[in-house]
Motif scaffolding. Structure first.
Motif, PDB file in Angstrom:
ATOM      1  N   ARG A 168       0.660  -1.280   0.010  1.00  0.00           N
ATOM      2  CA  ARG A 168      -0.062   0.016  -0.007  1.00  0.00           C
ATOM      3  C   ARG A 168       0.892   1.071  -0.059  1.00  0.00           C
ATOM      4  NH1 ARG A 168      -5.281  -1.323   1.336  1.00  0.00           N
ATOM      5  NH2 ARG A 168      -5.603  -3.360   2.383  1.00  0.00           N
ATOM      6  N   GLU A 189      -3.329   6.129  13.585  1.00  0.00           N
ATOM      7  CA  GLU A 189      -4.349   6.470  12.413  1.00  0.00           C
ATOM      8  C   GLU A 189      -4.145   5.374  11.411  1.00  0.00           C
ATOM      9  OE1 GLU A 189      -6.257  10.166  10.131  1.00  0.00           O
ATOM     10  OE2 GLU A 189      -4.819  10.366  11.601  1.00  0.00           O
ATOM     11  N   SER A 190      -5.272   4.996  10.862  1.00  0.00           N
ATOM     12  CA  SER A 190      -5.229   3.809   9.823  1.00  0.00           C
ATOM     13  C   SER A 190      -4.527   4.326   8.869  1.00  0.00           C
ATOM     14  CB  SER A 190      -6.810   3.435   9.564  1.00  0.00           C
ATOM     15  OG  SER A 190      -6.680   2.599   8.542  1.00  0.00           O
ATOM     16  N   GLU A 192      -4.757   2.679   5.696  1.00  0.00           N
ATOM     17  CA  GLU A 192      -5.802   2.824   4.699  1.00  0.00           C
ATOM     18  C   GLU A 192      -6.659   3.934   4.608  1.00  0.00           C
ATOM     19  OE1 GLU A 192      -4.939   0.459   6.997  1.00  0.00           O
ATOM     20  OE2 GLU A 192      -4.729  -1.452   5.957  1.00  0.00           O
ATOM     21  N   GLU A 193      -7.323   4.291   5.814  1.00  0.00           N
ATOM     22  CA  GLU A 193      -8.080   5.683   5.923  1.00  0.00           C
ATOM     23  C   GLU A 193      -7.404   7.033   5.395  1.00  0.00           C
ATOM     24  OE1 GLU A 193     -11.348   5.675   5.988  1.00  0.00           O
ATOM     25  OE2 GLU A 193     -11.079   3.417   6.174  1.00  0.00           O
ATOM     26  N   VAL A 194      -5.961   7.023   5.924  1.00  0.00           N
ATOM     27  CA  VAL A 194      -5.562   8.255   5.313  1.00  0.00           C
ATOM     28  C   VAL A 194      -5.002   8.045   3.923  1.00  0.00           C
ATOM     29  CG1 VAL A 194      -3.119   9.250   5.712  1.00  0.00           C
ATOM     30  CG2 VAL A 194      -4.004   8.299   7.710  1.00  0.00           C
ATOM     31  N   LYS A 196      -7.006   6.819   1.726  1.00  0.00           N
ATOM     32  CA  LYS A 196      -8.204   7.232   0.908  1.00  0.00           C
ATOM     33  C   LYS A 196      -8.264   8.690   0.882  1.00  0.00           C
ATOM     34  CE  LYS A 196     -10.652   2.907   2.083  1.00  0.00           C
ATOM     35  NZ  LYS A 196     -11.606   2.070   2.856  1.00  0.00           N
ATOM     36  N   LYS A 197      -8.138   9.375   2.094  1.00  0.00           N
ATOM     37  CA  LYS A 197      -8.244  10.843   2.257  1.00  0.00           C
ATOM     38  C   LYS A 197      -7.368  11.593   1.573  1.00  0.00           C
ATOM     39  CE  LYS A 197     -10.992  10.194   6.346  1.00  0.00           C
ATOM     40  NZ  LYS A 197     -10.938  10.150   7.947  1.00  0.00           N
ATOM     41  N   GLN A 198      -6.034  11.449   1.592  1.00  0.00           N
ATOM     42  CA  GLN A 198      -4.833  12.282   1.391  1.00  0.00           C
ATOM     43  C   GLN A 198      -4.138  11.716   0.087  1.00  0.00           C
ATOM     44  OE1 GLN A 198      -6.033  14.358   4.406  1.00  0.00           O
ATOM     45  NE2 GLN A 198      -4.016  14.863   3.413  1.00  0.00           N
ATOM     46  N   GLN A 207      -8.981   2.236  -2.789  1.00  0.00           N
ATOM     47  CA  GLN A 207      -8.615   0.916  -2.194  1.00  0.00           C
ATOM     48  C   GLN A 207      -7.855   1.248  -1.001  1.00  0.00           C
ATOM     49  OE1 GLN A 207      -8.453   1.271  -5.779  1.00  0.00           O
ATOM     50  NE2 GLN A 207     -10.328   0.814  -5.575  1.00  0.00           N
ATOM     51  N   GLY A 208      -7.552   2.154  -0.296  1.00  0.00           N
ATOM     52  CA  GLY A 208      -6.782   2.389   0.921  1.00  0.00           C
ATOM     53  C   GLY A 208      -5.466   2.345   0.441  1.00  0.00           C
TER      54      GLY A 208
END
Length: 327
Positions: A168, A189-190, A192-194, A196-198, A207-208
């Motif tokens: 990833r 902080e996850s 995958e979530e970061v 997706k946002k950044q 897809q993270g």
């Protein structure tokens, strides 16, 4: 090895038809660069027996031999015997006739005096001189011997393990952004979530940041070095590539079949040569810059109106290589 690109269809044709097609392709290329190949041979400087005359222009057998030699080096290898035959050279002479007739007509119309043509000729001359200079200074001096390739192969077994990595990544524009994200990840902080946002890689962000399984040969060298040095679930330090700055996470490593030297020898030799020549080129440019007086006035930038700037998309559209992959 099968031919690819513009030569792929030539494999399916008989030698005569293949040579005729190559002649047509080469003629078009020559017409696009008359300054490079149109008048360098022949004329009053022709030496030895004259094999061709077009009006007052003479073309010596030595000119023919030299130009065919240049053509053979550019053309597919299997065409060499045809260019060495009388029939092949007769066809080559016909091409020279057409080229010279067009050149003489262009001169009669004084096209060389047109500003646009003169500018293109000057640009072509500059490019040819730079190419010759770089070849003399870099290509002609920097070599990689097979012994050096063998030594590198033996000293870097991990590079030829055949392993693939599931990765990833988060792609940002600056190292400052990457450092800020590192701080967020350090607070659990996850990833995958970061991503997706950044992440600026539009291929993988949704897809993270998942890039799937990749082999070393699919990655840019700097990306590969960082990725293969990671342990499972470890995140790299910021890695800069032409796409931007990456944070890379190793999800899983899959063992592969180790490669043998003969499988990678040619590719590895080219890679080592590219790396050495690139390093020498950068050092040489710095030497030239240090001995030159260079001034820049960036207050004048940007110049011109080229339409609205497109938002940067380092990952590109879905059909493009993923960031970190070779194009």
């Amino acid at each position: 090895m099968p031919l690819c690109g513009p030569y792929s269809d030539l494999e399916k044709e008989c030698p005569v038809r293949r040579a005729m097609r190559w002649n047509a392709v080469a003629l078009c290329a020559c017409l696009l660069s008359l300054a490079a190949c149109g008048k360098e041979g022949g004329g009053d400087t022709a030496k030895g027996p004259t094999v061709l005359k077009v009006n007052d222009w003479s073309y010596a057998a030595a000119d023919l031999e030299r130009e065919i030699g240049q053509e053979v080096r550019r053309a597919p290898r299997e065409l060499a015997p045809f260019f060495g035959s009388k029939e092949g050279q007769k066809q080559f002479l016909e091409r020279v006739v057409r080229r010279e007739l067009l050149m003489q007509e262009a001169e009669k119309r004084k096209l060389g005096e047109q500003a646009e043509v003169a500018e293109q000729v000057a640009n072509l001359r500059r490019e040819l001189m730079i190419r010759a200079l770089v070849q003399e200074e870099i290509g002609g001096k920097i070599k990689v011997e097979e012994k050096e390739v063998q030594e590198y192969f033996a000293a870097h077994p991990d590079e030829f393990s055949g392993d693939t990595l599931r990765l990833r990544h988060i792609l940002v524009q600056t190292e400052g952004e990457a450092k800020e994200i590192q701080g967020r990840l350090a607070k659990n902080e996850s990833f995958e979530e970061v991503a997706k946002k950044q992440s600026r890689d539009t291929n993988s962000a949704a897809q993270g940041g998942d890039l799937g399984f990749m082999g070393r040969e699919q990655m840019l060298p700097e990306f590969a070095r960082a990725a293969f040095a990671l342990k499972t679930n470890e995140v790299s330090e910021p890695v800069r590539t032409p796409f931007g700055v990456h944070l890379i996470k190793l999800v899983e490593r899959k063992k592969g079949q180790p490669l043998v030297f003969d499988e990678v020898k040619g590719q590895l030799q080219r890679r080592l040569l590219d790396e050495r020549q690139a390093a020498r080129f950068q050092a040489w440019i710095k030497e030239l810059e240090s001995g030159a007086k260079i001034t820049r006035d960036e207050s004048l930038l940007p110049v011109g109106n080229f339409g609205p700037a497109a938002p940067p998309q380092p990952g590109g559209p879905a059909a493009e290589p993923k960031a970190g992959e070779k194009s």
